[in-house]
Design an enzyme around this catalytic site. Sequence first.
Site, PDB file in Angstrom:
ATOM      1  N   TYR A  93      95.379  49.128  61.410  1.00  0.00           N
ATOM      2  CA  TYR A  93      95.656  48.797  60.007  1.00  0.00           C
ATOM      3  C   TYR A  93      96.230  47.383  59.911  1.00  0.00           C
ATOM      4  CZ  TYR A  93      97.703  49.646  55.291  1.00  0.00           C
ATOM      5  OH  TYR A  93      98.054  49.605  53.963  1.00  0.00           O
TER       6      TYR A  93
ATOM      7  N   LYS B 173      94.745  44.193  57.879  1.00  0.00           N
ATOM      8  CA  LYS B 173      95.484  43.585  56.761  1.00  0.00           C
ATOM      9  C   LYS B 173      95.881  42.130  57.072  1.00  0.00           C
ATOM     10  CE  LYS B 173      95.702  47.154  53.840  1.00  0.00           C
ATOM     11  NZ  LYS B 173      95.063  47.140  52.517  1.00  0.00           N
TER      12      LYS B 173
HETATM   13  N1  LIG Z   1     101.030  53.256  49.605  1.00  0.00           N
HETATM   14  C1  LIG Z   1     101.551  52.411  50.453  1.00  0.00           C
HETATM   15  O1  LIG Z   1     102.603  52.675  51.069  1.00  0.00           O
HETATM   16  C2  LIG Z   1     100.910  51.076  50.692  1.00  0.00           C
HETATM   17  C3  LIG Z   1     101.670  50.068  51.305  1.00  0.00           C
HETATM   18  C4  LIG Z   1     101.093  48.824  51.533  1.00  0.00           C
HETATM   19  C5  LIG Z   1      99.793  48.582  51.156  1.00  0.00           C
HETATM   20  N2  LIG Z   1      99.063  49.585  50.577  1.00  0.00           N
HETATM   21  C6  LIG Z   1      97.677  49.271  50.208  1.00  0.00           C
HETATM   22  O2  LIG Z   1      97.537  49.402  48.816  1.00  0.00           O
HETATM   23  C7  LIG Z   1      96.194  49.755  48.487  1.00  0.00           C
HETATM   24  C8  LIG Z   1      96.205  50.981  47.570  1.00  0.00           C
HETATM   25  O3  LIG Z   1      96.771  52.059  48.296  1.00  0.00           O
HETATM   26  P1  LIG Z   1      97.422  53.358  47.600  1.00  0.00           P
HETATM   27  O4  LIG Z   1      98.781  53.495  48.145  1.00  0.00           O
HETATM   28  O5  LIG Z   1      97.201  53.317  46.159  1.00  0.00           O
HETATM   29  O6  LIG Z   1      96.569  54.464  48.348  1.00  0.00           O
HETATM   30  P2  LIG Z   1      95.572  55.555  47.790  1.00  0.00           P
HETATM   31  O7  LIG Z   1      95.112  56.308  48.993  1.00  0.00           O
HETATM   32  O8  LIG Z   1      96.181  56.275  46.660  1.00  0.00           O
HETATM   33  O9  LIG Z   1      94.374  54.642  47.225  1.00  0.00           O
HETATM   34  C9  LIG Z   1      93.396  54.057  48.035  1.00  0.00           C
HETATM   35  C10 LIG Z   1      92.074  54.332  47.382  1.00  0.00           C
HETATM   36  O10 LIG Z   1      91.032  53.700  48.132  1.00  0.00           O
HETATM   37  C11 LIG Z   1      89.911  54.544  48.048  1.00  0.00           C
HETATM   38  N3  LIG Z   1      88.930  54.273  49.101  1.00  0.00           N
HETATM   39  C12 LIG Z   1      89.045  54.515  50.421  1.00  0.00           C
HETATM   40  N4  LIG Z   1      87.907  54.201  51.042  1.00  0.00           N
HETATM   41  C13 LIG Z   1      87.056  53.736  50.095  1.00  0.00           C
HETATM   42  C14 LIG Z   1      85.726  53.259  50.108  1.00  0.00           C
HETATM   43  N5  LIG Z   1      85.021  53.171  51.264  1.00  0.00           N
HETATM   44  N6  LIG Z   1      85.146  52.871  48.951  1.00  0.00           N
HETATM   45  C15 LIG Z   1      85.834  52.929  47.783  1.00  0.00           C
HETATM   46  N7  LIG Z   1      87.108  53.381  47.702  1.00  0.00           N
HETATM   47  C16 LIG Z   1      87.704  53.784  48.846  1.00  0.00           C
HETATM   48  C17 LIG Z   1      90.487  55.947  48.182  1.00  0.00           C
HETATM   49  O11 LIG Z   1      89.599  56.919  47.743  1.00  0.00           O
HETATM   50  C18 LIG Z   1      91.744  55.837  47.329  1.00  0.00           C
HETATM   51  O12 LIG Z   1      91.511  56.223  45.992  1.00  0.00           O
HETATM   52  C19 LIG Z   1      95.488  50.003  49.817  1.00  0.00           C
HETATM   53  O13 LIG Z   1      94.754  48.853  50.162  1.00  0.00           O
HETATM   54  C20 LIG Z   1      96.622  50.194  50.798  1.00  0.00           C
HETATM   55  O14 LIG Z   1      96.255  49.851  52.100  1.00  0.00           O
HETATM   56  C21 LIG Z   1      99.590  50.810  50.317  1.00  0.00           C
END
Ligand SMILES: NC(=O)c1ccc[n+]([C@@H]2O[C@H](COP(=O)([O-])OP(=O)(O)OC[C@H]3O[C@@H](n4cnc5c(N)ncnc54)[C@H](O)[C@@H]3O)[C@@H](O)[C@H]2O)c1
Length: 265
Positions: free
Chosen positions: A171, A175
């Site tokens: 990951y 990133k």
């Molecule tokens: N939640 C955290 O702690 C956190 C922290 C840092 C960064 N992020 C980043 O923030 C972003 C949003 O994450 P979140 O927390 O809302 O997670 P989440 O899992 O709720 O949302 C991620 C979404 O991406 C979609 N997805 C995955 N693979 C896909 C594909 N091939 N095509 C289309 N959609 C796809 C999933 O279905 C999901 O709805 C992500 O990039 C994640 O890496 C999250």
Amino acid sequence: MTTTYDMSLKHGVDFNFSLEGKVVLITGGLGGIATAANEAMLDKGASIAIFYPEFEADRVAEVMAQFPKDRAQAWCCDVTQEVQVERCVKDVVDHFGDLHILINAAGAITLNFAEDVMLTEWQRQIDVNLTAPFLCAREVGRYLLKSGHGGKIINIASQAATVAIDQHCAYTSAKAGLIGMTKSLAKEWGPHGITVNSISPTVVLTPMGAAAWSGEKGERMKTMIPTGRFAYTDEIAASILFLATNGSDMINGADLVIDGGYTIW
Ligand SMILES: NC(=O)c1ccc[n+]([C@@H]2O[C@H](COP(=O)([O-])OP(=O)(O)OC[C@H]3O[C@@H](n4cnc5c(N)ncnc54)[C@H](O)[C@@H]3O)[C@@H](O)[C@H]2O)c1
């Protein structure tokens, strides 16, 4: 000798952060952070195009029912697939007549110590977290360059891009690559009025955040965050909104860390 400076010179920042008339494309648009961003964008007058993966199709009708029909539309698009991305971006432009802002919010994580990471697991995280944002940025970038009206691309990276966290090797690699890509695009497309920035949150209270940081592990993590807590989705949406509006026109190639101070150690 005194220097005179015209204090009335201004860029014309809209402090109401209006997105009236703007079309925003958000990938992973049914996810936790995206849901908060969708609400903020709609509230500020934007139209939103949501890309979701097939495995989330059963949630679409319920989510879309909450949004104004004329300003929100969803497309089933696996953003790791080049042909699907090309077709769906074209569909968005055909449907709304224009496109101004891309938010790359789709993401995926599996936790594993580096020595146990299988190639498929590594590849999946590179595909979703790095290749997919590139495919979407490239396609939207091509349109924005052609349109001549500029635009904004916002990539959701992670604190894990700049600081080592156990079991995050794949990951983190993806990133960190996304932050590098952000800078490259910002340099190439900045002259065309297209700014490209990333946001790097700490743990956010979404299904993804909760799954990775539940229980005692999460409590321990919070003690290492100076503000003593995880982030809420609306806090990330607020920064997305800022980077989407003209108040951020001079910010290009930056990574906005939203981590309560976790990475200042
Ligand atoms: N939640 C955290 O702690 C956190 C922290 C840092 C960064 N992020 C980043 O923030 C972003 C949003 O994450 P979140 O927390 O809302 O997670 P989440 O899992 O709720 O949302 C991620 C979404 O991406 C979609 N997805 C995955 N693979 C896909 C594909 N091939 N095509 C289309 N959609 C796809 C999933 O279905 C999901 O709805 C992500 O990039 C994640 O890496 C999250």
